[in-house]
Enzyme design. Structure first.
Site, PDB file in Angstrom:
ATOM      1  N   CYS A 314       0.855  -1.181   0.000  1.00  0.00           N
ATOM      2  CA  CYS A 314       0.000   0.000   0.000  1.00  0.00           C
ATOM      3  C   CYS A 314       0.894   1.235   0.000  1.00  0.00           C
ATOM      4  O   CYS A 314       1.973   1.224   0.611  1.00  0.00           O
ATOM      5  CB  CYS A 314      -0.906  -0.006   1.228  1.00  0.00           C
ATOM      6  N   LEU A 316       0.796   5.754  -0.008  1.00  0.00           N
ATOM      7  CA  LEU A 316      -0.013   6.967   0.121  1.00  0.00           C
ATOM      8  C   LEU A 316       0.892   8.172   0.359  1.00  0.00           C
ATOM      9  O   LEU A 316       1.818   8.112   1.164  1.00  0.00           O
ATOM     10  CB  LEU A 316      -0.998   6.851   1.291  1.00  0.00           C
ATOM     11  N   GLN A 322       1.226  16.319  -1.789  1.00  0.00           N
ATOM     12  CA  GLN A 322       1.180  15.756  -3.133  1.00  0.00           C
ATOM     13  C   GLN A 322       1.732  16.743  -4.150  1.00  0.00           C
ATOM     14  O   GLN A 322       1.857  17.928  -3.889  1.00  0.00           O
ATOM     15  CB  GLN A 322      -0.252  15.344  -3.489  1.00  0.00           C
ATOM     16  N   LYS A 324       4.746  16.901  -5.176  1.00  0.00           N
ATOM     17  CA  LYS A 324       6.096  17.333  -4.805  1.00  0.00           C
ATOM     18  C   LYS A 324       7.134  16.245  -5.068  1.00  0.00           C
ATOM     19  O   LYS A 324       8.283  16.373  -4.670  1.00  0.00           O
ATOM     20  CB  LYS A 324       6.135  17.739  -3.327  1.00  0.00           C
ATOM     21  N   GLY A 325       6.702  15.138  -5.689  1.00  0.00           N
ATOM     22  CA  GLY A 325       7.633  14.068  -6.023  1.00  0.00           C
ATOM     23  C   GLY A 325       7.787  13.007  -4.959  1.00  0.00           C
ATOM     24  O   GLY A 325       8.594  12.080  -5.121  1.00  0.00           O
ATOM     25  N   TYR A 326       7.003  13.086  -3.880  1.00  0.00           N
ATOM     26  CA  TYR A 326       7.168  12.118  -2.791  1.00  0.00           C
ATOM     27  C   TYR A 326       6.649  10.726  -3.177  1.00  0.00           C
ATOM     28  O   TYR A 326       7.205   9.716  -2.740  1.00  0.00           O
ATOM     29  CB  TYR A 326       6.453  12.610  -1.535  1.00  0.00           C
ATOM     30  N   GLY A 327       5.577  10.660  -3.971  1.00  0.00           N
ATOM     31  CA  GLY A 327       5.067   9.358  -4.399  1.00  0.00           C
ATOM     32  C   GLY A 327       6.097   8.603  -5.218  1.00  0.00           C
ATOM     33  O   GLY A 327       6.315   7.403  -5.025  1.00  0.00           O
ATOM     34  N   GLU A 348       1.905  -5.032  -5.091  1.00  0.00           N
ATOM     35  CA  GLU A 348       0.782  -5.947  -4.919  1.00  0.00           C
ATOM     36  C   GLU A 348      -0.345  -5.585  -5.868  1.00  0.00           C
ATOM     37  O   GLU A 348      -0.627  -4.419  -6.107  1.00  0.00           O
ATOM     38  CB  GLU A 348       0.304  -5.870  -3.465  1.00  0.00           C
ATOM     39  N   SER A 352      -4.479   0.303  -8.514  1.00  0.00           N
ATOM     40  CA  SER A 352      -5.511   1.275  -8.844  1.00  0.00           C
ATOM     41  C   SER A 352      -5.120   1.980 -10.137  1.00  0.00           C
ATOM     42  O   SER A 352      -4.010   1.821 -10.647  1.00  0.00           O
ATOM     43  CB  SER A 352      -5.654   2.297  -7.717  1.00  0.00           C
TER      44      SER A 352
END
Length: 501
Positions: A314, A316, A322, A324-327, A348, A352
């Protein structure tokens, strides 16, 4: 999966406005009954609703669940909505109801409670039995259109059958918590989260940003903060670069923190399955650090032992952090851990829609960057996972299944040669053999599907070639977007779980 961004307002969104009551708007300048003279005062009076109209509107209230109507959104335009739920307000009049509506043009995260003032009652549509409506609609659609609608309905819930999906949507249709306070941010929530029953009457929750305990009132949080001695997530700090830190939390050692993190994440992830047994998971929490402490910006989790080679369960990024390149950083970090483990990994399933988009971008950037820099042939190592899936390469690489099975039986790698004749090495030369999976820790299946989706693999003269024209690679890299924050591997101090203790 991947970090989730708020959808943009549609440029072609409905802007239907309620009928004007300005008397001047009821007359056309070319058909003035007074031949250009100003209208008499008696003609300036507002039109009076007929008794029939009044009775019809009175019979509407309260609006039935399932009613479709236009609703004024935050952009001050009217958009089509469907009434999902209703509740009676304390004032108690026949029209004193609030309605929970779903904007049919937007994602469920924008569903909200509205009062009657936001609704254009002249646009109310009669409630239709949805089963009958679906049957009539399906008769008018082609097979291709129906398949696309079905795919849209289960997006993010591919693991659920139709009955389970209906149960999920019914159970989670109304957001129970409207806003949360976390650190210095007040955040609007997106989805339902199954908090304990004692929090059912709370529209806002207050979280301690360090231990993630949550309270009903601001005063409770203030008292808690005086007692809480944490200034960072519990667990081990395994990465520090500048103001960024990553903490590893063992769900078995910090069970309450793990469960609270899942409650929090579910408020922003529609497809997430909430696990109350967090003992089997490790949580990696990314923080921005200052003199006040380490403040969570996002996280990902992974199973301690995954038979399917999952390196992420998972992911998030919290809404205030959001874009800002963190994902992208979290995805890259999960693969750096896989490299340390000496394994290939994959997220996994099911992914989405936004998760697949984020991962496809990461895989594209990593793989094409290697192809741009590498001056020889590269082989894609095929895992034994595909031994019983002999049609996989036939479908994706046009390789005869017999050839593929022969390679697997002999434990051989499928070598992909470059087709760019401008490169200094001729096609088919084996001056340097490298394994893309080993280099990147990306699972072979993800490599193959990514390159195939970019149409970079072709079958020529009995062998598979990667069309590595630098201009084509640059075009795909530009479309994939920026890579975000980079992981400084030299700052990662970490021991894989299986080797601990």
């Amino acid at each position: 999966m991947g970090s989730i961004d708020t959808p943009q307002n549609p440029e072609n969104g409905s802007s239907t406005l309620p009928p004007t009551t300005d008397a001047s708007a009821t007359h056309d300048g070319d058909h003035n009954p007074n031949n250009g003279m100003p209208p008499r005062a008696t003609e300036m009076t507002l039109p009076v609703e007929s008794e029939v109209v009044k009775k019809r509107k009175a019979s509407m209230f309260p609006l039935e669940v399932g009613t479709r109507v236009l609703c004024r959104w935050r952009d001050c335009k009217y958009h089509p909505v469907k009434v999902i739920e209703r509740r009676k307000m304390q004032s108690g009049g026949p029209s004193d109801y609030e309605y929970y509506v779903h904007y049919t043009e937007f994602n469920r995260r924008l569903d909200e409670w509205v009062n009657l003032e936001h609704l254009d009652l002249d646009s109310v549509e009669t409630v239709v039995d949805e089963k009958v409506e679906d049957k009539v609609t399906s008769l008018k659609m082609t097979r291709h259109q129906k398949r696309k609608i079905d795919e849209t309905h289960v997006e993010g819930h591919e693991e659920l059958d139709a009955a389970s999906l209906r149960e999920h949507e019914e159970f989670t249709k109304v957001k129970n918590i409207a806003t949360i306070e976390l650190g210095r941010y007040e955040i609007e929530t997106w989805y339902f989260s199954p908090f304990p029953p004692e929090y059912n009457d709370c529209l806002k929750l207050y979280f301690c940003e360090f231990c993630l305990n949550f309270m009903k009132r601001k005063e409770q949080l203030q008292r808690h903060m005086k007692k809480c001695d944490l200034k960072h997530p519990p667990g081990d700090e395994i990465y520090r670069s500048g103001t960024l830190s990553m903490f590893e939390i063992d769900g078995k050692k910090n069970k309450v923190y793990g469960q609270n993190l899942c409650y929090l994440a579910k408020l922003f992830l529609d497809h997430k399955t909430l696990y109350y047994d967090v003992d089997l998971f490790l949580f990696y929490v990314l923080c921005e650090c200052d003199d006040r402490g380490c403040h969570m910006v996002g996280y990902f989790s992974k199973e301690k032992h995954s038979e399917e080679s999952y390196n992420l369960a998972c992911i998030l990024t919290l809404p205030p952090y959001q874009r800002k390149g963190y994902g992208k950083f979290l995805i890259a970090f999960s693969y750096e851990l896989s490299k340390k483990e000496g394994k290939v990994g994959t997220p996994e399933r099911p992914l989405s829609d936004l998760g697949l988009l984020s991962y496809r971008g990461y895989w594209t950037r990593v793989l094409l960057d290697i192809l741009k820099r590498h001056k020889g042939n590269i082989s894609i190592k095929v895992s034994n996972f595909l031994r019983d899936q002999d049609n996989f390469l036939s479908a994706h690489l046009l390789m005869p299944s017999s050839t593929y099975l022969n390679c697997v039986e002999k434990d051989m790698a499928v070598t992909v040669h470059f087709a760019d004749q401008k490169w200094p090495h001729p096609v088919g030369s084996m001056c340097q053999l490298m394994e893309l999976s080993d280099m990147t820790a990306i699972k072979a299946e993800d490599i193959l599907t990514t390159l195939q989706s970019l149409e970079l693999i072709q079958y020529r003269k009995g062998q598979h070639v990667i069309c590595a024209d630098p201009k084509v690679l640059d075009r795909h890299l530009k479309a994939a977007g920026r890579g975000g924050l980079e992981v400084d591997v030299s700052k990662l101090i970490w021991t894989p779980y299986k080797e601990q203790g």
